[in-house]
Design a protein around this motif. Structure first.
Motif, mmCIF file in Angstrom:
data_model
loop_
_atom_site.group_PDB
_atom_site.id
_atom_site.type_symbol
_atom_site.label_atom_id
_atom_site.label_comp_id
_atom_site.label_asym_id
_atom_site.label_seq_id
_atom_site.Cartn_x
_atom_site.Cartn_y
_atom_site.Cartn_z
ATOM 1 N N MET A 1 55.058 -46.128 53.484
ATOM 2 C CA MET A 1 54.612 -44.815 53.023
ATOM 3 C C MET A 1 55.780 -43.844 53.044
ATOM 4 O O MET A 1 56.529 -43.796 54.000
ATOM 5 C CB MET A 1 53.486 -44.310 53.943
ATOM 6 N N GLY A 302 51.975 -38.103 58.078
ATOM 7 C CA GLY A 302 52.342 -39.250 57.242
ATOM 8 C C GLY A 302 53.746 -39.723 57.489
ATOM 9 O O GLY A 302 54.110 -40.842 57.112
ATOM 10 N N ASP A 317 47.271 -39.672 54.901
ATOM 11 C CA ASP A 317 47.556 -40.411 53.670
ATOM 12 C C ASP A 317 48.292 -39.557 52.660
ATOM 13 O O ASP A 317 49.020 -40.076 51.819
ATOM 14 C CB ASP A 317 46.240 -40.907 53.062
ATOM 15 N N ARG A 318 48.095 -38.234 52.744
ATOM 16 C CA ARG A 318 48.774 -37.335 51.816
ATOM 17 C C ARG A 318 48.695 -35.900 52.309
ATOM 18 O O ARG A 318 47.783 -35.539 53.047
ATOM 19 C CB ARG A 318 48.195 -37.437 50.400
ATOM 20 N N GLY A 339 40.924 -42.702 47.872
ATOM 21 C CA GLY A 339 41.440 -43.503 48.973
ATOM 22 C C GLY A 339 40.355 -43.880 49.958
ATOM 23 O O GLY A 339 40.314 -45.014 50.461
ATOM 24 N N ALA A 346 39.959 -41.785 54.790
ATOM 25 C CA ALA A 346 41.190 -41.159 54.330
ATOM 26 C C ALA A 346 41.415 -39.880 55.118
ATOM 27 O O ALA A 346 40.463 -39.174 55.474
ATOM 28 C CB ALA A 346 41.129 -40.851 52.836
#
Length: 384
Positions: A1, A302, A317-318, A339, A346
């Motif tokens: 990632m 992340g 995740d973001r 996701g 997520a």
């Protein structure tokens, strides 16, 4: 990632494209957490005096302004505000203690907040989370309270996390960070977002314990931000207690314990910046060992997704507001949904910009109608 880059602590909203932008020197000054906190305290005093003066003489039958001293701490009032107020108005305005604060949605002890959003649907906070400190998981340290593992094995990560029961639907969690420096944005996040949203606070904030208490009273679990060395340090400086990548383990632990002693009531720690620190094995080893010994969780934005440490962990995740526009944030929230549908859960990370809080509040009104379950970040943790 890929590693995400976090922004410096903002104290003013970003200017719209093509609009007015303050001078760079001014922006650097207000970005300093100590300067912004002091300015907030001064603004609080001036606003309070002006409001009382405008209302008039309370003895003459006009409304009385009652300020709870507990709420004062939550509004970042500086020490000596009361004496300064009386010095300005000798024998003047009456200041009494009560449960009311200057808010459109005042919350009394043990109360809940109802926030009505566009479209008519309201968030209602669940029962308040237990007030901190919780017996058995806190001790007095040299600089303030410190979290500890209880004699019965109970950890602060367990004691202070928001309870959660899965309904079998894909889970979506969000962490909103940078709270505590801007009073308006902080109150908006606490009172305007559903209690399942996890809130993350800046350790340098004035009145930090008051803000955490208010967040927990509204049902939000809380994280404390640990400033960490980025790759562009010192051009990008997270503050005087930044955890440094080349520091000896004892120095890392010493700084971390100072940060942890700023308040109590958080279930874990999250990073603020830290691209260089989190890429350094020795630094992260000392950091993880210290958290494990105190029974705390670590949730990152992340940047540390591949890191282990034997502690309760989750990685975002973001980052949903890397681009500060409502359309971009909406797209990132939809990507979180996708996701969660793919993987069963997520986690998103965001900063307390007004546009972010507004878009998240609107999105949260309908996300469960689409078959998802909002969950606190602690519900997505695994031990790794």
């Amino acid at each position: 990632m890929p590693a995400f880059s976090r922004k410096t602590y903002p104290t003013v909203p970003a200017a719209p494209s093509g609009g007015f932008r303050p001078p760079e020197a001014l922006m650097r000054a207000v970005a300093n957490p100590y300067v912004s906190a002091g300015a907030a305290a001064g603004l609080f005093l001036l606003t309070t005096v002006g409001l009382i003066a405008a209302i008039g003489d309370p003895q003459a039958g006009t409304p009385v302004v009652r300020i709870s001293l507990a709420k004062v701490a939550a509004m970042a009032a500086p020490p000596g505000w009361r004496e300064a107020l009386l010095a300005e108005h000798p024998g003047g305005p009456t200041v009494t203690e009560d449960i009311y604060s200057l808010s459109e949605t005042p919350i009394g002890p043990g109360g809940t907040a109802t926030i009505t959003l566009p479209g008519g649907r309201a968030f209602r906070a669940a029962d308040p989370l237990p007030q901190a400190p919780i017996a058995g998981v806190t001790v007095n340290g040299p600089n303030g309270p410190l979290p500890v593992i209880g004699g019965d094995g109970r950890t602060p990560a367990q004691a202070y996390a928001r309870p959660f029961t899965s309904n079998g639907r894909p889970k979506i969690s969000l962490v909103i960070g940078g709270l505590g420096l801007n009073a308006s944005a902080t109150r908006q996040a606490i009172e305007g977002l559903p209690p399942e949203i996890t809130l993350s606070f800046v350790p340098y904030s004035e009145g930090l314990q008051g803000w955490i208490d208010l967040a927990r009273a509204n049902g939000h679990e809380v994280l404390l931000e640990a400033p960490m060395e980025p790759v562009d340090y010192p051009d990008n400086d997270p503050g005087p207690y930044t955890l440094m990548s080349r520091a000896m383990p004892a120095e890392t632990v010493k700084k971390l314990e100072w940060l942890l002693s700023r308040a109590t009531g958080y279930f874990g720690v999250t990073n603020y910046l830290g691209s260089k620190f989190m890429a350094t094995d020795q630094a992260m080893g000392a950091f993880s060992d210290a958290l494990r010994s105190r029974g705390l969780a670590f949730i990152d934005d992340g940047s540390a997704a591949q890191r282990r440490g034997g502690i309760p962990r989750a990685s975002a995740d973001r980052i949903i507001d890397d681009q500060l526009s409502s359309d971009s944030i909406d797209q990132q929230l939809l990507a979180l949904e996708a996701g969660a549908l793919q993987r069963g859960q997520a986690l998103g990370s965001a900063f307390a910009y007004p546009v972010t809080i507004g878009q998240v509040a609107q999105w949260a009104r309908t996300v469960e109608d689409r078959g998802y379950q909002l969950a606190p970040a602690s519900a997505l943790m695994t031990r790794k």
